[in-house]
Design an enzyme around this catalytic site. Structure first.
Site, short mmCIF file in Angstrom:
data_model
loop_
_atom_site.label_atom_id
_atom_site.label_comp_id
_atom_site.label_asym_id
_atom_site.label_seq_id
_atom_site.Cartn_x
_atom_site.Cartn_y
_atom_site.Cartn_z
N ASP A 32 0.95 -1.13 -0.03
CA ASP A 32 0.21 0.02 0.18
C ASP A 32 0.88 1.17 0.18
O ASP A 32 2.19 1.18 0.14
CB ASP A 32 -1.04 0.12 1.35
N GLY A 76 -13.65 6.61 -2.38
CA GLY A 76 -14.23 7.08 -1.15
C GLY A 76 -15.68 7.17 -1.19
O GLY A 76 -16.25 6.64 -2.20
N TYR A 149 -15.79 6.68 -11.14
CA TYR A 149 -15.44 5.65 -10.27
C TYR A 149 -16.13 4.32 -10.69
O TYR A 149 -15.44 3.29 -10.98
CB TYR A 149 -15.86 5.99 -9.07
N ASN A 178 -21.38 -1.27 -0.45
CA ASN A 178 -21.04 -0.38 0.62
C ASN A 178 -20.82 -1.21 1.84
O ASN A 178 -21.53 -1.52 2.63
CB ASN A 178 -22.27 0.46 0.89
N GLU A 191 -15.24 9.22 3.97
CA GLU A 191 -16.13 8.29 4.65
C GLU A 191 -17.18 8.03 4.24
O GLU A 191 -18.09 8.87 3.47
CB GLU A 191 -16.37 8.89 6.17
N THR A 219 -32.28 5.15 -0.79
CA THR A 219 -31.90 3.79 -0.02
C THR A 219 -30.62 3.33 -0.52
O THR A 219 -29.94 3.59 -1.58
CB THR A 219 -33.07 2.81 -0.62
N ARG A 283 -30.52 1.79 -4.21
CA ARG A 283 -29.60 0.62 -4.44
C ARG A 283 -29.57 -0.40 -3.41
O ARG A 283 -29.93 0.02 -1.99
CB ARG A 283 -27.92 1.32 -4.46
P1 NAD Z 1 -9.75 2.11 0.98
O1 NAD Z 1 -9.56 3.33 0.52
O2 NAD Z 1 -9.82 1.90 2.60
O3 NAD Z 1 -8.43 1.00 0.69
C1 NAD Z 1 -7.79 1.16 -0.61
C2 NAD Z 1 -6.36 1.18 -0.48
O4 NAD Z 1 -5.66 1.30 -1.62
C3 NAD Z 1 -6.07 2.50 0.45
O5 NAD Z 1 -5.19 1.89 1.76
C4 NAD Z 1 -4.90 3.17 -0.47
O6 NAD Z 1 -4.01 3.98 0.21
C5 NAD Z 1 -4.62 2.04 -1.42
N1 NAD Z 1 -4.12 2.68 -2.56
C6 NAD Z 1 -4.53 3.69 -3.54
N2 NAD Z 1 -3.78 4.13 -4.57
C7 NAD Z 1 -2.58 3.21 -4.42
C8 NAD Z 1 -1.37 2.98 -5.21
N3 NAD Z 1 -1.13 3.63 -6.17
N4 NAD Z 1 -0.50 2.05 -4.48
C9 NAD Z 1 -0.74 1.27 -3.69
N5 NAD Z 1 -1.81 1.36 -2.93
C10 NAD Z 1 -2.72 2.31 -3.30
O7 NAD Z 1 -10.93 1.47 0.27
P2 NAD Z 1 -11.62 -0.19 0.95
O8 NAD Z 1 -12.89 0.50 1.43
O9 NAD Z 1 -10.94 -1.04 1.57
O10 NAD Z 1 -11.95 -0.76 -0.47
C11 NAD Z 1 -10.88 -1.62 -0.91
C12 NAD Z 1 -11.60 -1.95 -2.41
O11 NAD Z 1 -12.80 -2.52 -2.81
C13 NAD Z 1 -11.26 -0.83 -3.31
O12 NAD Z 1 -11.12 -1.17 -4.63
C14 NAD Z 1 -12.61 -0.27 -3.53
O13 NAD Z 1 -12.94 0.40 -4.67
C15 NAD Z 1 -13.54 -1.38 -3.38
N6 NAD Z 1 -14.83 -1.29 -2.95
C16 NAD Z 1 -14.86 -0.89 -1.52
C17 NAD Z 1 -16.30 -0.65 -1.15
C18 NAD Z 1 -16.56 -0.06 0.14
O14 NAD Z 1 -17.95 0.03 0.70
N7 NAD Z 1 -15.55 -0.17 0.99
C19 NAD Z 1 -17.41 -0.81 -2.22
C20 NAD Z 1 -17.05 -1.03 -3.36
C21 NAD Z 1 -15.82 -1.18 -3.93
N1 GDD Z 2 -20.79 9.79 3.08
C1 GDD Z 2 -21.93 10.46 3.51
N2 GDD Z 2 -21.95 11.22 4.62
N3 GDD Z 2 -23.22 10.07 2.88
C2 GDD Z 2 -24.18 10.64 3.54
C3 GDD Z 2 -24.31 11.54 4.42
C4 GDD Z 2 -23.07 11.93 4.99
O1 GDD Z 2 -22.88 12.70 6.09
N4 GDD Z 2 -25.53 12.03 4.62
C5 GDD Z 2 -26.44 11.54 3.75
N5 GDD Z 2 -25.64 10.77 2.97
C6 GDD Z 2 -25.87 9.77 1.76
C7 GDD Z 2 -25.23 10.11 0.58
O2 GDD Z 2 -25.69 11.13 0.11
C8 GDD Z 2 -25.80 9.09 -0.41
O3 GDD Z 2 -27.13 9.27 -0.94
C9 GDD Z 2 -25.92 8.01 0.81
O4 GDD Z 2 -25.82 8.68 1.80
C10 GDD Z 2 -24.78 6.92 0.69
O5 GDD Z 2 -23.64 7.49 0.73
P1 GDD Z 2 -22.33 6.84 0.63
O6 GDD Z 2 -22.30 5.61 1.72
O7 GDD Z 2 -21.07 7.84 0.99
O8 GDD Z 2 -21.84 6.17 -0.71
P2 GDD Z 2 -22.80 5.41 -1.87
O9 GDD Z 2 -23.66 4.16 -1.08
O10 GDD Z 2 -23.51 6.23 -2.70
O11 GDD Z 2 -21.42 4.66 -2.56
C11 GDD Z 2 -20.75 3.78 -1.75
O12 GDD Z 2 -20.82 2.58 -1.93
C12 GDD Z 2 -20.45 2.03 -3.16
C13 GDD Z 2 -20.69 0.73 -3.34
O13 GDD Z 2 -22.00 0.11 -3.18
C14 GDD Z 2 -19.26 4.27 -2.01
O14 GDD Z 2 -18.46 3.70 -0.96
C15 GDD Z 2 -18.66 3.69 -3.32
O15 GDD Z 2 -17.33 4.05 -3.52
C16 GDD Z 2 -18.85 2.40 -3.28
O16 GDD Z 2 -18.47 1.60 -4.53
#
Ligand code: NAD
Ligand code: GDD
Length: 329
Positions: A32, A76, A149, A178, A191, A219, A283
């Site tokens: 990382d 993110g 993304y 999520n 976050e 949702t 979703r």
């Molecule tokens: P995260 O951001 O906590 O972890 C991703 C890590 O990748 C980070 O620690 C970051 O430093 C590292 N990284 C980014 N660019 C890099 C680079 N150039 N070289 C080396 N490391 C690098 O995210 P996460 O929540 O742990 O997600 C992990 C994976 O799952 C990601 O691919 C994300 O897109 C995917 N994903 C996560 C969610 C979720 O809700 N957390 C949902 C859908 C998909």
């Molecule tokens: N983050 C965040 N913070 N979201 C909020 C807030 C707040 O304070 N208040 C309301 N929301 C609403 C957002 O506007 C959005 O409609 C919903 O909560 C969910 O937001 P997130 O959890 O931030 O993201 P997401 O569900 O739209 O997308 C996430 O999930 C994907 C996979 O299902 C992201 O993490 C994506 O990166 C991921 O791929």
């Protein structure tokens, strides 16, 4: 001893996955840009390196790992991916990592590579009705993700599957919905809703206000980290390529999420709905395919994961304030 490589091993899911693989008895290397934010790594070897550099990918893939989990991405929550400000970075950084990684794995003849795609690759037109979103795996086309993304995720999942077809690799693709839990990003702009809401509730005084982006009727479903890891390892070790949804099918509105967290905290709060980045209107994970194919689907109730996550986020908030003892409610 079996060996595993976790790229993105300093991130939320990656750090938890490293710990799980260690408990299973693997020798684990993590890579990382940074160490995990909230704990010591459990990896046997932690390499700080930039996977956008092909030479770094080749160097860290110096052996035929039994399992490779590619989790590194520029990602993110809604506040990061839906503002448009990071679009170029998100697409360029994550696509470069994936192009480098799959090629480096092929050169070492590594078969089992897991790729973490996202529900964000599903078409926006199927997620306009908050009560009836369609996220079945076969609903992906005609493609129309609502964020860059999501487009990068769609490109990269096709990349891994193309390497399967042309190079006899056995890459596995999950579409995460999520994921949340302790040690996830809870402040700073990346976050996601569960951690953000936990933070806002923990920071609020009972009887006070809490700011929610949008009307709160959008949702989502949220999957606890332990179930995400279960789905991830099951899929990699299965004979199926995917893509499979790895998500919860317990759909809630954001207002319901706030009510659940407020209840856990024992606080009555007034919801103040403000403009913010929203993403799709509805979703939910469709778990029919994973249940039929792998004979498994997530089943833990959302409230159980929220209880653990709220306790952890509340502790972070207290630490930041310099408090050591639980506050009286
Ligand atoms: P995260 O951001 O906590 O972890 C991703 C890590 O990748 C980070 O620690 C970051 O430093 C590292 N990284 C980014 N660019 C890099 C680079 N150039 N070289 C080396 N490391 C690098 O995210 P996460 O929540 O742990 O997600 C992990 C994976 O799952 C990601 O691919 C994300 O897109 C995917 N994903 C996560 C969610 C979720 O809700 N957390 C949902 C859908 C998909
Ligand atoms: N983050 C965040 N913070 N979201 C909020 C807030 C707040 O304070 N208040 C309301 N929301 C609403 C957002 O506007 C959005 O409609 C919903 O909560 C969910 O937001 P997130 O959890 O931030 O993201 P997401 O569900 O739209 O997308 C996430 O999930 C994907 C996979 O299902 C992201 O993490 C994506 O990166 C991921 O791929």
């Amino acid at each position: 001893m079996k060996t595993a490589l976790v790229t993105g091993g300093g991130g939320f899911i990656g750090a938890h996955l490293v710990s799980r693989l260690k408990r299973e008895g693997f020798w684990v290397r993590a890579v990382d840009l940074k160490y995990p934010d909230f704990s010591e790594t459990d990896a046997d070897d932690f390499v700080i390196g930039d996977l956008r550099d092909q030479a770094v990918c080749s160097r860290v893939i110096d052996r035929r790992f039994d399992e490779v989990y590619q989790l590194a991405a520029d990602m993110g929550g809604a506040g990061y991916i839906f503002t448009g400000e990071h679009d170029a970075d998100v697409m360029h950084n994550s696509a470069t990592i994936n192009l480098n990684m799959v090629d480096a794995c092929l050169k070492r003849n590594i078969k089992h590579v897991f790729y973490s795609s996202s529900a964000c690759m599903y078409p926006a037109y199927n997620q306009e009705d908050p009560n009836n979103p369609n996220c079945a795996e076969d609903s992906a086309y005609p493609a129309a993700p609502d964020s860059e993304y999501g487009w990068e995720k769609l490109f990269s999942e096709r990349l891994y599957l193309a390497f399967n077809r042309n190079h006899n690799m056995e890459c596995r693709v999950a579409r995460y919905h999520n994921i949340f839990g302790p040690q996830g990003t809870w402040e700073g702009g990346k976050e996601k809703a569960p951690a953000a809401i936990c933070r806002k509730v923990a920071e609020a005084q009972g009887g006070g206000d809490i700011e929610i982006w949008g009307d709160g009727n959008q949702t989502r479903s949220f999957l606890y980290i332990d179930e995400c890891l279960e789905g991830t390892t099951r899929l990699l070790r299965s004979p199926y390529n995917g893509p499979f949804n790895v998500g919860s099918d317990e759909m809630v509105t954001i207002n319901q999420l706030v009510d659940m967290v407020s209840h856990i905290a024992g606080k009555k709060l007034h919801k103040n709905h403000i403009p913010g980045p929203l993403g799709v209107r509805g979703r939910n994970s469709d778990n029919r395919l994973i249940a039929e194919t792998l004979g498994w689907k997530p089943s833990s109730p959302l409230v159980k994961g929220l209880e653990k996550t709220y306790a952890w986020v509340e502790e972070q908030v207290r630490r930041k304030r310099g408090e050591n003892q639980p506050s009286t409610k």
